[in-house]
Enzyme design. Structure first.
Site, short mmCIF file in Angstrom:
data_model
loop_
_atom_site.label_atom_id
_atom_site.label_comp_id
_atom_site.label_asym_id
_atom_site.label_seq_id
_atom_site.Cartn_x
_atom_site.Cartn_y
_atom_site.Cartn_z
N ASN A 10 36.89 2.90 -5.39
CA ASN A 10 36.64 2.46 -4.02
C ASN A 10 35.13 2.53 -3.80
O ASN A 10 34.58 3.62 -3.65
CB ASN A 10 37.38 3.40 -3.04
CG ASN A 10 37.05 3.09 -1.58
OD1 ASN A 10 36.37 2.10 -1.28
ND2 ASN A 10 37.51 3.95 -0.68
N TRP A 11 34.51 1.37 -3.80
CA TRP A 11 33.04 1.35 -3.71
C TRP A 11 32.56 1.59 -2.28
O TRP A 11 31.38 1.68 -2.04
CB TRP A 11 32.51 0.02 -4.26
CG TRP A 11 32.37 0.01 -5.75
CD1 TRP A 11 32.78 0.99 -6.62
CD2 TRP A 11 31.75 -1.00 -6.56
NE1 TRP A 11 32.47 0.64 -7.90
CE2 TRP A 11 31.83 -0.57 -7.91
CE3 TRP A 11 31.15 -2.23 -6.29
CZ2 TRP A 11 31.32 -1.33 -8.97
CZ3 TRP A 11 30.65 -2.99 -7.34
CH2 TRP A 11 30.74 -2.54 -8.66
N LYS A 12 33.50 1.63 -1.33
CA LYS A 12 33.12 1.84 0.09
C LYS A 12 32.00 0.84 0.45
O LYS A 12 32.03 -0.28 -0.06
CB LYS A 12 32.72 3.30 0.32
CG LYS A 12 33.83 4.25 -0.17
CD LYS A 12 33.65 5.67 0.25
CE LYS A 12 34.83 6.49 -0.29
NZ LYS A 12 34.81 7.88 0.16
N HIS A 93 42.62 4.41 4.94
CA HIS A 93 41.65 5.40 4.45
C HIS A 93 41.16 6.24 5.63
O HIS A 93 40.98 5.73 6.73
CB HIS A 93 40.48 4.69 3.77
CG HIS A 93 39.63 5.61 2.96
ND1 HIS A 93 38.74 6.49 3.54
CD2 HIS A 93 39.55 5.83 1.63
CE1 HIS A 93 38.15 7.20 2.58
NE2 HIS A 93 38.62 6.82 1.42
N GLU A 95 38.34 7.26 6.35
CA GLU A 95 37.09 6.77 6.95
C GLU A 95 37.35 5.65 7.94
O GLU A 95 36.57 5.44 8.87
CB GLU A 95 36.12 6.34 5.84
CG GLU A 95 35.54 7.55 5.13
CD GLU A 95 35.12 7.32 3.69
OE1 GLU A 95 35.01 6.16 3.26
OE2 GLU A 95 34.90 8.34 2.99
N GLU A 168 44.55 11.80 -0.23
CA GLU A 168 43.12 12.10 -0.19
C GLU A 168 42.84 13.11 0.92
O GLU A 168 42.59 12.71 2.07
CB GLU A 168 42.32 10.82 0.09
CG GLU A 168 42.46 9.74 -0.95
CD GLU A 168 41.25 8.82 -0.96
OE1 GLU A 168 40.63 8.71 -2.01
OE2 GLU A 168 40.90 8.24 0.09
N GLY A 174 34.03 13.25 -1.04
CA GLY A 174 32.56 13.25 -1.04
C GLY A 174 31.93 14.63 -0.99
O GLY A 174 30.73 14.75 -0.74
N SER A 214 36.67 13.67 -4.65
CA SER A 214 35.78 14.32 -5.63
C SER A 214 36.33 14.34 -7.05
O SER A 214 36.14 15.31 -7.78
CB SER A 214 35.42 15.74 -5.16
OG SER A 214 34.69 15.67 -3.94
N GLY A 235 35.78 7.52 -5.38
CA GLY A 235 34.68 7.01 -4.58
C GLY A 235 33.38 7.05 -5.37
O GLY A 235 33.14 6.21 -6.24
N GLY A 236 32.57 8.05 -5.11
CA GLY A 236 31.23 8.15 -5.69
C GLY A 236 31.18 7.93 -7.19
O GLY A 236 30.29 7.21 -7.69
P1 13P Z 1 34.88 10.57 -3.52
O1 13P Z 1 35.45 10.31 -4.89
O2 13P Z 1 33.46 10.14 -3.37
O3 13P Z 1 35.14 11.97 -3.08
O4 13P Z 1 35.70 9.62 -2.50
C1 13P Z 1 37.08 9.62 -2.53
C2 13P Z 1 37.56 8.50 -1.68
O5 13P Z 1 37.45 8.52 -0.48
C3 13P Z 1 38.15 7.35 -2.38
O6 13P Z 1 38.81 6.51 -1.49
#
Ligand code: 13P
Length: 257
Positions: A10-12, A93, A95, A168, A174, A214, A235-236
């Site tokens: 997920n590149w956000k 999600h 977010e 999640e 993050g 994470s 994510g990251g």
């Molecule tokens: P991180 O892997 O950066 O913690 O993010 C997880 C996430 O929100 C994937 O949708």
């Protein structure tokens, strides 16, 4: 039937066309790791360019609108992301639930729209730190999923293939600190029970449940060894081919469950 591990990046809100080379590298590496299903959810603007070039990975969106079209300035429908080449959409999600006030009912409407447009969905759920510390994480996640997932319906075919749940926990996103394997195992077992209650043993028993929060190459193997973990939403660590494929590699290793 055991499904291949599903590793989704997920590149956000990261990625301009300069990132296409990274997507290419991920696609090339995925061709060498066929035991794992690798997918990327870039920003809307990169869906089509990545789809056009990708030979192995599937491309998805990070959201869609619940309506098929209309006077909704700035929104994008499920049909549009499918037209751009998306095969799935991430929905609910945290977010978006937090930053865009998305309710369970809205998330469910989006899920129904996405399925109707022929997309697969990744339905996110997860509690915040206060809920975790109060001991009600399982009850919270059950209620959130029950209200967000599409209602069981005879017309809802192939749930196991088309619906993935991503657990999640908000406090693990993050932060660099993933949930413990015990917490992940407990929650995934509860989510499995709920999926069976909702969709029956055959479909609910087979749908994938993936973990996010994470995940990195260093902790991926222990997370994938937890029963009922069918992959990861990353994510990251999905922003570079090196770290993302490090995770995919760990998913392809045999585990004892
Ligand atoms: P991180 O892997 O950066 O913690 O993010 C997880 C996430 O929100 C994937 O949708």
């Amino acid at each position: 039937m055991t499904r291949r591990p599903y590793i989704v990046g997920n590149w956000k809100m990261h990625g301009t066309r300069a990132m296409l080379s990274e997507a290419r590298a991920i696609d090339r590496a995925a061709q060498r790791h066929m035991k794992v299903e690798v997918a990327l959810a870039p920003p809307f603007t990169l869906i089509h360019p990545i789809h056009r070039e990708a030979e192995q990975i599937s491309v998805g969106a990070q959201d869609c609108h619940q309506a098929d079209g209309g006077a909704f300035t700035g929104d994008i429908s499920a049909t549009m992301v499918a037209d751009a080449g998306a095969k799935f959409v991430i929905l609910g999600h945290s977010e978006r639930r937090q930053g865009h006030s998305e309710t369970d009912a809205l998330v469910r409407a989006k899920a129904e729209a996405a399925l109707a447009a022929g997309l697969r969905i990744i339905m996110c759920c997860g509690e915040n730190i206060e809920t975790r510390e109060s001991g009600s994480a399982v009850a919270f996640v059950r209620a959130q999923l029950k209200a967000s997932l599409p209602a069981p319906d005879e017309a809802l075919a192939d749930v196991a293939e088309r619906i993935t749940v991503a657990y999640e926990p908000i406090w693990a996103i993050g932060t660099g600190t993933a949930a413990t394997t015990d917490d992940i195992g407990e929650m995934h077992t509860e989510i499995r029970k709920l999926l069976v209650e909702l969709y029956g043993e055959e479909q609910g028993g087979e749908a994938r449940i993936i973990y996010g929060g994470s995940v990195k190459p260093e902790n991926a193997a222990e997370i994938f060894a937890v029963p009922e973990v069918g992959g990861a939403l990353v994510g990251g660590a999905s922003l570079t081919a090196d770290s993302f494929m490090g995770i995919a590699l760990a998913a392809g290793e045999p585990t004892d469950h």
